[in-house]
Scaffold this active site. Structure first.
Site, PDB file in Angstrom:
ATOM      1  N   ASN A   2      -0.967  15.326 -34.764  1.00  0.00           N
ATOM      2  CA  ASN A   2      -0.913  16.773 -34.579  1.00  0.00           C
ATOM      3  C   ASN A   2      -1.819  17.261 -33.452  1.00  0.00           C
ATOM      4  OD1 ASN A   2       0.930  16.808 -36.619  1.00  0.00           O
ATOM      5  ND2 ASN A   2      -0.438  17.624 -38.183  1.00  0.00           N
ATOM      6  N   ASP A  35      11.047  18.107 -38.887  1.00  0.00           N
ATOM      7  CA  ASP A  35      11.135  17.843 -40.323  1.00  0.00           C
ATOM      8  C   ASP A  35      11.941  18.864 -41.099  1.00  0.00           C
ATOM      9  OD1 ASP A  35       9.894  15.558 -40.814  1.00  0.00           O
ATOM     10  OD2 ASP A  35       7.938  16.387 -41.279  1.00  0.00           O
TER      11      ASP A  35
END
Length: 436
Positions: A24, A122
């Site tokens: 991230n 996702d």
């Protein structure tokens, strides 16, 4: 035909494992190279699909890329092809990658226009882009949506100007995108209710080393004095705290003795404590985490004896990315726990696979699951299953490694998007896992 993992569970693992660079953080840090025409060197890059796609996309847009090895890369954005950024090819390619939205802030700041595809990535619930777009509008960008090609266009005619803004949610990517736009805006920008995750602190540290003026780093109020240009820098990424949490859970579930090396312990916040609440012993040794072999672990209760609840919360609270792991680890503990996933509404649906494996879980609603620990009286049993998203994929992999018999996990591209060479690294610890 995509590959599957075949896992035979029940092996006790042993040894050292080094976490990869933080996924991230990577998506933000690598997008920030667009803010300067000078060279930027980034190290500890995770070699995973999402990050490699972003690097490829930057290369297509004209950034010079020199990959010294898989973990180190030199970028120079001194000749960006703005026509490519409007092409159908860019739209198609960036639409496959959730992280491509992070290019918008730097492009808007430096070139006055940016394009954002509708988000891919996702399937864990809706992820809004409102925070990003409203922030850009406050800085003076005009925003239009193109229905024909599902595309957001942003333009700042006359340049961006500093502003005060209170974010509607402390979105990590939203804060990062607005910070990257604001560093080159005229005047001062104040972002209140800003995210303060370690990834974001890293981004601010990197931008400050390039000549930006950001204060309040680590708090929820960032003050950014705009500068006219930024220079190059070198930046090393933090280890991935989600991987670290996954390895702690893996060690406990498989009754293994594992040392996690170079874990960036000072940046882990409450993560070690949450695993301790599940009864898992771990020792911090310098910058390593040692997890001894434990035959059993017992979930703690609250001080008044009531059942423990573990929920996600923006930093410095517990990260939502580790709730799937905590849930799996709780299935073999002694005692009960309520897992409350506040931020995403479909992240808990993978528990039906765990129930098939023999776990005692009550799914109360899309956000809450009660786990009744088996205390190892019954082992989970291997089944055939499919990985719905990155984090659930690894949670299921951990379950499979502790289960009796063979498990087959399909759709492992989802796992590869977030974890580098995971099968190879687990085999080094003694796991029986094959990529077929």
């Amino acid at each position: 035909m995509s590959s599957v993992f075949e896992v035979r569970g029940g092996n006790r693992l042993k040894g050292d494992i080094i976490p990869q660079g933080a996924k991230n953080e990577a998506l933000q840090i690598i997008s920030a190279v667009l803010l300067t025409p000078e060279k930027v060197v980034i190290s500890n890059i995770p070699d995973i699909l999402d990050v490699n796609l972003l690097i490829e996309l930057l290369g297509d847009a004209g950034v010079k890329i020199n990959r010294k090895d898989r973990a180190t890369c030199e970028f120079q954005a001194d000749n960006i092809d703005s026509a490519y950024l409007e092409s159908a090819e860019f739209k198609k390619k960036s639409g496959r990658l959730r992280g491509s939205v992070m290019m918008a802030g730097p492009l808007l700041a430096r070139f006055g226009k940016a394009y954002i595809p509708k988000p891919g990535g996702d399937k864990i619930g809706r992820r809004r882009l409102d925070t990003h777009v409203i922030g850009f509008e406050k800085l003076g960008a005009a925003f239009a949506y193109d229905n024909d090609d599902n595309y957001f266009r942003l333009e700042s005619n006359g340049g961006l100007k500093g502003a005060f803004m209170l974010l509607d949610e402390p979105s990590v990517t939203g804060t990062a995108n607005i910070v990257m736009a604001a560093v080159l805006a005229q005047g001062t920008t104040t972002i209140y209710n800003a995210a303060c995750e370690p990834y974001l602190q890293q981004l601010c540290k990197m931008l400050n080393s390039m000549g930006a003026k950001i204060s309040g780093v680590g708090s929820n109020m960032l003050i950014i004095e705009g500068v006219s240009s930024l220079k190059g820098c070198s930046h090393a990424m933090l280890p991935d705290m989600i991987e670290i949490g996954s390895f702690i859970g893996l060690a406990a579930m498989t009754q293994s003795e594992i040392t996690i090396r170079n874990a960036g312990v000072q940046h882990l916040g409450v993560i070690p404590d949450k695993f301790r609440q599940l009864g898992i012993q771990l020792e911090i040794r310098g910058d390593d985490i040692y997890i001894p072999q434990q035959d059993s672990y017992e979930i703690q209760t609250f001080i008044d004896g009531s059942i423990l609840t573990i929920y996600d919360h923006p930093w410095p609270g517990f990260t939502p990315d580790l709730l799937s792991i905590v849930l799996v680890v709780a299935t073999q503990a002694k005692g009960s726990v309520l897992i409350h996933q506040k931020m995403f509404e479909s992240r808990l649906f993978f528990v039906d696979k765990l129930i098939d494996m023999g776990a005692q879980i009550i799914l109360c609603d899309p956000h809450r699951a009660a786990v009744i620990g088996l205390g190892r009286q019954h082992k989970l049993r291997g089944i055939t299953m499919s990985s719905p998203d990155i984090r659930a994929g690894v949670a299921l992999l951990i379950a499979a490694l502790s289960a009796e018999g063979k498990s087959t996990i399909h759709n492992i591209d989802q796992i590869d998007r977030g974890y580098q060479y995971i099968d190879q690294r687990l085999r080094n610890l003694g796991a029986d896992i094959k990529r077929v």
